[in-house]
Design a protein around this motif. Structure first.
Motif, mmCIF file in Angstrom:
data_model
loop_
_atom_site.group_PDB
_atom_site.id
_atom_site.type_symbol
_atom_site.label_atom_id
_atom_site.label_comp_id
_atom_site.label_asym_id
_atom_site.label_seq_id
_atom_site.Cartn_x
_atom_site.Cartn_y
_atom_site.Cartn_z
ATOM 1 N N SER A 19 22.308 14.759 -15.573
ATOM 2 C CA SER A 19 21.754 13.553 -16.200
ATOM 3 C C SER A 19 22.686 13.034 -17.286
ATOM 4 C CB SER A 19 20.373 13.852 -16.785
ATOM 5 O OG SER A 19 20.418 14.970 -17.661
ATOM 6 N N GLY A 20 23.343 13.930 -18.016
ATOM 7 C CA GLY A 20 24.287 13.496 -19.040
ATOM 8 C C GLY A 20 25.499 12.798 -18.452
ATOM 9 N N GLN A 21 26.020 13.294 -17.325
ATOM 10 C CA GLN A 21 27.150 12.645 -16.676
ATOM 11 C C GLN A 21 26.762 11.276 -16.124
ATOM 12 O OE1 GLN A 21 28.776 15.350 -13.776
ATOM 13 N NE2 GLN A 21 29.441 16.832 -15.312
ATOM 14 N N TYR A 22 25.538 11.186 -15.626
ATOM 15 C CA TYR A 22 25.041 9.898 -15.138
ATOM 16 C C TYR A 22 25.017 8.868 -16.258
ATOM 17 C CZ TYR A 22 21.178 6.634 -13.977
ATOM 18 O OH TYR A 22 20.384 5.534 -13.791
ATOM 19 N N ALA A 23 24.482 9.242 -17.428
ATOM 20 C CA ALA A 23 24.443 8.329 -18.575
ATOM 21 C C ALA A 23 25.849 8.064 -19.115
ATOM 22 C CB ALA A 23 23.561 8.917 -19.670
ATOM 23 N N ARG A 24 26.666 9.097 -19.151
ATOM 24 C CA ARG A 24 28.030 8.951 -19.667
ATOM 25 C C ARG A 24 28.832 7.949 -18.843
ATOM 26 N NH1 ARG A 24 32.180 14.071 -20.463
ATOM 27 N NH2 ARG A 24 34.123 12.877 -20.697
ATOM 28 N N GLU A 25 28.756 8.024 -17.542
ATOM 29 C CA GLU A 25 29.500 7.097 -16.685
ATOM 30 C C GLU A 25 29.021 5.662 -16.869
ATOM 31 O OE1 GLU A 25 29.136 8.544 -12.742
ATOM 32 O OE2 GLU A 25 30.341 10.355 -13.093
ATOM 33 N N TRP A 26 27.699 5.485 -16.971
ATOM 34 C CA TRP A 26 27.174 4.126 -17.157
ATOM 35 C C TRP A 26 27.603 3.558 -18.504
ATOM 36 C CZ3 TRP A 26 24.140 1.553 -20.651
ATOM 37 C CH2 TRP A 26 23.693 0.291 -20.252
ATOM 38 N N GLU A 27 27.483 4.346 -19.552
ATOM 39 C CA GLU A 27 27.841 3.865 -20.886
ATOM 40 C C GLU A 27 29.340 3.611 -21.007
ATOM 41 O OE1 GLU A 27 25.809 5.697 -24.334
ATOM 42 O OE2 GLU A 27 24.803 6.962 -22.854
ATOM 43 N N GLN A 28 30.161 4.479 -20.438
ATOM 44 C CA GLN A 28 31.603 4.281 -20.494
ATOM 45 C C GLN A 28 31.987 2.958 -19.842
ATOM 46 O OE1 GLN A 28 34.383 6.801 -21.630
ATOM 47 N NE2 GLN A 28 35.086 4.669 -21.788
ATOM 48 N N ALA A 29 31.370 2.628 -18.716
ATOM 49 C CA ALA A 29 31.657 1.368 -18.035
ATOM 50 C C ALA A 29 31.274 0.169 -18.900
ATOM 51 C CB ALA A 29 30.927 1.313 -16.693
ATOM 52 N N ARG A 30 30.149 0.268 -19.634
ATOM 53 C CA ARG A 30 29.727 -0.832 -20.501
ATOM 54 C C ARG A 30 30.679 -0.982 -21.685
ATOM 55 N NH1 ARG A 30 27.024 -0.317 -16.725
ATOM 56 N NH2 ARG A 30 28.683 -1.649 -15.978
ATOM 57 N N PHE A 31 31.072 0.135 -22.289
ATOM 58 C CA PHE A 31 32.029 0.075 -23.396
ATOM 59 C C PHE A 31 33.342 -0.543 -22.927
ATOM 60 C CE2 PHE A 31 29.312 3.081 -25.685
ATOM 61 C CZ PHE A 31 29.502 2.697 -27.001
ATOM 62 N N ASP A 32 33.832 -0.119 -21.761
ATOM 63 C CA ASP A 32 35.091 -0.647 -21.234
ATOM 64 C C ASP A 32 35.016 -2.163 -21.073
ATOM 65 O OD1 ASP A 32 36.099 1.900 -21.151
ATOM 66 O OD2 ASP A 32 35.855 2.156 -18.990
ATOM 67 N N ALA A 33 33.913 -2.654 -20.524
ATOM 68 C CA ALA A 33 33.779 -4.090 -20.268
ATOM 69 C C ALA A 33 33.720 -4.891 -21.561
ATOM 70 C CB ALA A 33 32.527 -4.352 -19.424
#
Length: 263
Positions: A19-33
């Motif tokens: 679950s942490g990796q799932y949230a981490r990937e989503w948040e990283q993509a938002r920060f990148d954008a």
């Protein structure tokens, strides 16, 4: 130290779970954008040394600052590394163009002081990008149930978006971008998270404010100054203007009623 060691360790451990990796990937993509189109000179990431939230940004100076330092193998990813508490940032006033925090307000006992320091060091029109857990979500509800907590922070430490908006308003920050995500129910295994991956698109359409996490971008506004003169000066200026208008009218009248020449 205001940031408890248990919170830091639990967040790092949680990011390694499914679950942490799932949230981490989503948040990283938002920060990148979001940070990709932020321009300036100095960008700082506060905390979470295991992540690089500024990797998509193009500023010449990208540094890390936090109570815990990154591992030696990651230290070279930054122009500079500073060990400091987020409530006492060792930067000059109005010297930073961009600050990013990964759940930074939830891992400190003094979130107001952290935001005040962010306000101090950011330049006018500078930007802060941060993420947090949404207490009004399935994840937040699961975390409030008795037993083992689903999230790495206590329920009373989570900062809801309406609460964050109030804090930003007091500091004259304007939220210009925001995203909710992670609508999959609070499962613990990757198998069930993937089975319910359709909930991401459905949740974003039908219940957008109920995502498990959010990423928000806010801009520091500095209103322009207006010089206010004393009232007696304004009245004096009006009297002077009235006398000047009267003199001009008298001269004009003298020229108009001048007797004609009959010779």
């Amino acid at each position: 130290m205001s940031t408890t060691q248990s919170s830091i360790v639990s967040l790092g451990d949680w990011l390694q779970t499914d679950s942490g990796q799932y949230a981490r990937e989503w948040e990283q993509a938002r920060f990148d954008a979001i940070v990709a189109d932020v321009f300036g000179y100095n960008a700082i990431q506060l905390g979470t040394p295991e992540l690089d939230l500024l990797r998509a940004n193009r500023m010449p100076v990208k540094a890390y600052c936090g109570a815990n330092l990154p591992l030696e193998k990651h230290a070279g990813d930054w122009v500079g590394v500073v060990q400091a508490e987020p409530e006492f940032l060792p930067f000059e006033t109005q010297s930073i163009d961009l600050l990013v925090l990964f759940h930074g307000l939830e891992l400190t006992e003094h979130p107001h002081e952290v935001l005040r320091e962010v306000d101090r060091v950011l330049v006018p029109e500078g930007r802060i990008v941060l993420s947090g857990f949404n207490p009004w979500s399935l994840w937040g509800a699961r975390n409030r149930l008795p037993g083992k907590k689903y999230l790495p922070v206590a329920p009373n430490a989570q900062v809801s978006l309406p609460r964050l908006k109030d804090w930003f308003k007091l500091l004259s920050f304007d939220i210009d971008l925001g995203h909710f995500g992670c609508y999959v129910p609070p499962f613990a295994t990757k198998k069930w998270i993937e089975r319910f991956s359709f909930a991401e698109q459905a949740g974003n359409r039908w219940w957008p404010v109920c995502g498990g996490v959010y990423v928000v971008s806010a801009v520091k506004r500095v209103p322009g100054m207006r010089l206010l003169t004393p009232r007696w000066k304004a009245r004096q200026s009006k009297r002077v203007a009235a006398r000047a208008a009267g003199v001009a009218l008298q001269h004009h009248t003298d020229r108009v009623i001048e007797p004609p020449d009959h010779n």
